[in-house]
Scaffold this motif. Structure first.
Motif, PDB file in Angstrom:
ATOM      1  N   LYS A  90       2.556  -6.858  -6.311  1.00 59.04           N
ATOM      2  CA  LYS A  90       2.983  -8.136  -5.726  1.00 59.04           C
ATOM      3  C   LYS A  90       2.147  -8.477  -4.501  1.00 59.04           C
ATOM      4  O   LYS A  90       2.097  -9.628  -4.098  1.00 59.04           O
ATOM      5  N   GLY A  91       1.484  -7.462  -3.914  1.00 57.23           N
ATOM      6  CA  GLY A  91       0.696  -7.713  -2.714  1.00 57.23           C
ATOM      7  C   GLY A  91      -0.724  -7.188  -2.760  1.00 57.23           C
ATOM      8  O   GLY A  91      -1.474  -7.314  -1.795  1.00 57.23           O
ATOM      9  N   ILE A  92      -1.102  -6.570  -3.880  1.00 60.22           N
ATOM     10  CA  ILE A  92      -2.446  -6.006  -4.033  1.00 60.22           C
ATOM     11  C   ILE A  92      -2.987  -6.510  -5.368  1.00 60.22           C
ATOM     12  O   ILE A  92      -2.257  -6.517  -6.361  1.00 60.22           O
ATOM     13  N   PRO A  93      -4.243  -6.933  -5.415  1.00 56.24           N
ATOM     14  CA  PRO A  93      -4.808  -7.371  -6.700  1.00 56.24           C
ATOM     15  C   PRO A  93      -4.644  -6.296  -7.780  1.00 56.24           C
ATOM     16  O   PRO A  93      -4.818  -5.097  -7.509  1.00 56.24           O
ATOM     17  N   LEU A  94      -4.326  -6.729  -8.982  1.00 52.08           N
ATOM     18  CA  LEU A  94      -4.014  -5.815 -10.081  1.00 52.08           C
ATOM     19  C   LEU A  94      -5.115  -4.788 -10.326  1.00 52.08           C
ATOM     20  O   LEU A  94      -4.841  -3.590 -10.440  1.00 52.08           O
ATOM     21  N   GLY A  95      -6.354  -5.226 -10.420  1.00 54.26           N
ATOM     22  CA  GLY A  95      -7.453  -4.304 -10.706  1.00 54.26           C
ATOM     23  C   GLY A  95      -7.613  -3.245  -9.629  1.00 54.26           C
ATOM     24  O   GLY A  95      -7.818  -2.065  -9.925  1.00 54.26           O
ATOM     25  N   THR A  96      -7.494  -3.658  -8.380  1.00 47.61           N
ATOM     26  CA  THR A  96      -7.591  -2.719  -7.259  1.00 47.61           C
ATOM     27  C   THR A  96      -6.438  -1.737  -7.300  1.00 47.61           C
ATOM     28  O   THR A  96      -6.621  -0.524  -7.159  1.00 47.61           O
ATOM     29  N   ALA A  97      -5.228  -2.259  -7.484  1.00 47.01           N
ATOM     30  CA  ALA A  97      -4.044  -1.400  -7.513  1.00 47.01           C
ATOM     31  C   ALA A  97      -4.125  -0.392  -8.652  1.00 47.01           C
ATOM     32  O   ALA A  97      -3.840   0.796  -8.463  1.00 47.01           O
ATOM     33  N   TYR A  98      -4.526  -0.861  -9.826  1.00 46.40           N
ATOM     34  CA  TYR A  98      -4.592   0.034 -10.976  1.00 46.40           C
ATOM     35  C   TYR A  98      -5.625   1.138 -10.756  1.00 46.40           C
ATOM     36  O   TYR A  98      -5.367   2.308 -11.043  1.00 46.40           O
ATOM     37  N   ALA A  99      -6.783   0.774 -10.238  1.00 49.35           N
ATOM     38  CA  ALA A  99      -7.833   1.767  -9.998  1.00 49.35           C
ATOM     39  C   ALA A  99      -7.378   2.819  -8.985  1.00 49.35           C
ATOM     40  O   ALA A  99      -7.603   4.019  -9.174  1.00 49.35           O
ATOM     41  N   ILE A 100      -6.735   2.375  -7.925  1.00 52.89           N
ATOM     42  CA  ILE A 100      -6.280   3.324  -6.899  1.00 52.89           C
ATOM     43  C   ILE A 100      -5.132   4.172  -7.425  1.00 52.89           C
ATOM     44  O   ILE A 100      -5.083   5.386  -7.195  1.00 52.89           O
ATOM     45  N   TRP A 101      -4.212   3.548  -8.146  1.00 58.37           N
ATOM     46  CA  TRP A 101      -3.068   4.277  -8.718  1.00 58.37           C
ATOM     47  C   TRP A 101      -3.539   5.403  -9.635  1.00 58.37           C
ATOM     48  O   TRP A 101      -3.117   6.549  -9.496  1.00 58.37           O
ATOM     49  N   TRP A 152       0.835  -1.202   0.000  1.00 61.41           N
ATOM     50  CA  TRP A 152       0.000   0.000   0.000  1.00 61.41           C
ATOM     51  C   TRP A 152       0.870   1.253   0.000  1.00 61.41           C
ATOM     52  O   TRP A 152       0.517   2.258  -0.632  1.00 61.41           O
ATOM     53  N   LEU A 153       1.984   1.213   0.697  1.00 59.71           N
ATOM     54  CA  LEU A 153       2.924   2.333   0.660  1.00 59.71           C
ATOM     55  C   LEU A 153       3.474   2.494  -0.752  1.00 59.71           C
ATOM     56  O   LEU A 153       3.523   3.603  -1.286  1.00 59.71           O
ATOM     57  N   TYR A 154       3.866   1.382  -1.387  1.00 59.74           N
ATOM     58  CA  TYR A 154       4.352   1.432  -2.766  1.00 59.74           C
ATOM     59  C   TYR A 154       3.287   2.005  -3.695  1.00 59.74           C
ATOM     60  O   TYR A 154       3.591   2.806  -4.587  1.00 59.74           O
ATOM     61  N   LEU A 155       2.046   1.603  -3.488  1.00 59.20           N
ATOM     62  CA  LEU A 155       0.959   2.081  -4.332  1.00 59.20           C
ATOM     63  C   LEU A 155       0.740   3.582  -4.147  1.00 59.20           C
ATOM     64  O   LEU A 155       0.570   4.324  -5.116  1.00 59.20           O
ATOM     65  N   PHE A 156       0.771   4.037  -2.913  1.00 59.68           N
ATOM     66  CA  PHE A 156       0.630   5.469  -2.644  1.00 59.68           C
ATOM     67  C   PHE A 156       1.758   6.246  -3.329  1.00 59.68           C
ATOM     68  O   PHE A 156       1.517   7.261  -3.988  1.00 59.68           O
TER      69      PHE A 156
END
Length: 109
Positions: A57-68, A7-11
């Motif tokens: 690597k730790g967050i589902p792709l669709g969720t990560a992409y939407a949040i990113w 989540w830190l990486y995603l932020f």
């Protein structure tokens, strides 16, 4: 990988996305009249994609992409309003709030 690290990486990926979109604007169409902004765009883009790669690597792709993209869109709209004089209308503010609520909702579920 701890559960919070992705989540830190995603932020960070989202923050770097704001950086690369801002540098794109400042580069004046990737003009070599402003090479520093072109280089900064490349560095921010590389950092954003690198952080996104770690995040998925730790967050589902669709969720990560939407949040990113949501962080990038929301942050870029704010940068546009604050630094580039983009319009602030009630409708834009409502949709920005909806986007923020969506980002938080995806994180919670």
């Amino acid at each position: 990988m701890t559960t919070q690290l992705p989540w830190l990486y995603l932020f960070l990926a989202g923050v770097f996305e704001i950086g690369f979109t801002t540098m794109m604007k400042l580069s004046n169409g990737f003009s070599m009249e402003r090479p520093g902004y072109v280089v900064a765009f490349c560095l921010f883009a590389l950092a954003s994609f690198s952080m996104m790669n770690l995040a998925i690597k730790g967050i589902p792709l669709g969720t990560a992409y939407a949040i990113w993209t949501g962080i990038g869109v929301l942050g870029t709209v704010i940068v546009g309003i604050v630094w580039f004089g983009d319009p602030t209308t009630p409708a834009r503010l409502v949709f920005m709030a909806m986007l923020l609520i969506s980002i938080i909702g995806l994180k919670l579920v």
